[in-house]
Scaffold this active site. Structure first.
Site, short mmCIF file in Angstrom:
data_model
loop_
_atom_site.label_atom_id
_atom_site.label_comp_id
_atom_site.label_asym_id
_atom_site.label_seq_id
_atom_site.Cartn_x
_atom_site.Cartn_y
_atom_site.Cartn_z
CB SER A 92 36.96 23.40 -13.63
OG SER A 92 37.27 22.99 -12.33
CB THR A 194 32.14 26.50 -15.05
OG1 THR A 194 32.00 25.09 -15.01
CG2 THR A 194 31.53 27.03 -16.33
CB THR A 212 32.57 23.71 -17.80
OG1 THR A 212 32.95 23.08 -16.59
CG2 THR A 212 31.44 22.91 -18.43
NE ARG A 222 27.06 16.50 -15.12
CZ ARG A 222 27.46 17.75 -14.94
NH1 ARG A 222 28.44 18.25 -15.66
NH2 ARG A 222 26.89 18.51 -14.04
CB VAL A 223 25.79 17.18 -21.20
CG1 VAL A 223 25.71 18.66 -21.54
CG2 VAL A 223 26.59 16.43 -22.27
N GLY A 224 26.37 18.90 -18.37
CA GLY A 224 25.78 19.78 -17.36
C GLY A 224 25.05 20.95 -17.97
CG ASP A 225 25.13 24.53 -15.69
OD1 ASP A 225 26.04 23.70 -15.47
OD2 ASP A 225 25.22 25.72 -15.34
CB THR A 245 29.89 28.73 -11.93
OG1 THR A 245 30.91 27.78 -11.60
CG2 THR A 245 29.73 29.68 -10.77
N GLY A 246 28.70 25.93 -10.99
CA GLY A 246 28.31 25.05 -9.89
C GLY A 246 27.65 23.78 -10.40
N GLY A 248 25.57 21.64 -12.21
CA GLY A 248 24.77 21.93 -13.39
C GLY A 248 23.36 21.37 -13.34
#
Ligand code: SD4
Length: 339
Positions: A92, A194, A212, A222-225, A245-246, A248
């Site tokens: 991850s 992450t 991450t 795609r981009v997360g938090d 974490t988790g 996003g």
């Protein structure tokens, strides 16, 4: 402010008191007013490192090497998460991270220090240690975030090496996913490793880092938090620091880490703040099936907290006297998720 004193109570909220001590504000030496305590007492802030998941243990150790030698929190958080980024067995983060659905590993990371300086990279390919690129963005540009090809070109210009991040194992898993195409997030196993790491140094200054490869088999682009300041990470040296974490998308929707810090500013303990952020996520989603999110937080008094939607999230803590992995308190027991 000379002669100002406070008690630093380092408390692992899930594990009882770690240590309690009298301490000065950063850099101060004070004269004790305690009648039982004669003469000048020189005291120091106790450094502390907290990070997400099992791999936090090794990351904390690397961060601790910096802190225990009197190094600063910014160097500590960078050195800490670099260990996780360079670990090919972690699916991850960094090298060996799960690719997007086109088989390309794209990385997100951010870093923030005690002066509210911050740097981030997102959708970055071919670079093993995105956290160090994020730090360069922070220190050597007038910007906060670089993404994609621009971030990659910047990294090359700064001397980072182009690296193949797709390991044989992650390639195999991706090919298997392509065949079965039955992908959905699995709580605590996939997509949820992450590393977010927060540290306080001997000066009492706070910094944080978050890095991450994001959700496995995500849509390309795609981009997360995790690279978003205020979502995956937030530090305010007057108050405290938090990271997430988790899933996003859920963290971004509530500006998760910034909210945790603001709740601490309003007087909540780190644990209460993490819990309230999780409560908010639950309230804002009609369905939280497979929606795991966990927060960790550290305040200026050296108190820590954590909370997650589902059981199974843990965090690693390191102080001079402690090295431990602790299960975070949670809202829903995992078995009840119907998984
Ligand atoms: C993301 N928050 O990209 C990251 C994934 C994660 O533990 O935290 N995994 O949404």
């Amino acid at each position: 402010m000379k002669n100002r004193r406070e008690f630093l109570k380092l408390t692992a909220l899930t594990g009882g008191a770690l240590l309690t001590q009298s301490a000065c504000m950063p850099g101060e030496t004070e004269t004790s007013e305690d009648p039982g305590n004669q003469g000048n007492v020189s005291t120091a802030i106790q450094p502390i490192v907290i990070s997400t998941w099992n791999h936090g243990i090794e990351a904390n150790n690397a961060a601790w090497k910096v802190l225990s030698n009197g190094g600063n929190a910014l160097d500590a958080v960078e050195q800490g998460v670099r260990v996780t980024e360079s670990d090919p067995t972690n699916p991850s983060v960094g090298l060996g991270g799960a690719p997007d659905r086109e088989g390309k590993v794209t990385l997100d990371a951010c870093i923030m220090d005690h002066k509210n300086r911050c740097g981030a990279v997102a959708f970055l390919e071919h670079i093993e240690n995105p956290i160090s690129v994020a730090r360069k963005v922070m220190e050597e540009t007038e910007h906060v975030m670089l993404v994609g090809e621009g971030a990659f070109q910047f990294a090359l210009e700064k001397g980072f090496e182009k690296t193949n991040l797709l390991t044989e194992n992650s390639k195999k898993a991706w090919l298997n996913w392509l065949e079965t195409s039955k992908y959905k997030p699995v709580i605590n196993i996939e997509n949820h490793d992450t590393i977010g790491l927060l540290a306080m140094d001997v000066e009492g200054n706070l910094s944080g880092a978050c890095t991450t490869s994001g959700m496995a088999y995500k849509l390309r682009g795609r981009v997360g938090d995790s690279p978003i300041i205020g979502a995956g990470l937030f530090v305010d040296n007057e108050v405290g620091a938090a990271c997430a974490t988790g899933v996003g998308e859920a963290v971004i929707r509530i500006a998760g880490s910034a909210i945790v810090v603001e709740l601490m500013r309003q007087g909540k303990s780190p644990q209460e703040a993490c819990k309230e952020a999780v409560d908010r996520i639950i309230k804002k989603h009609d369905n939280v099936d497979n929606l795991q999110v966990g927060f960790i937080a550290l305040n200026k008094q050296g108190e820590i907290g954590s909370y997650s939607v589902y059981s199974g999230f843990n965090f690693a803590l390191k102080t001079e006297n402690t090295e431990e992995l602790t299960d975070a308190p949670y809202f829903i027991k995992h078995e009840e998720s119907g998984d």
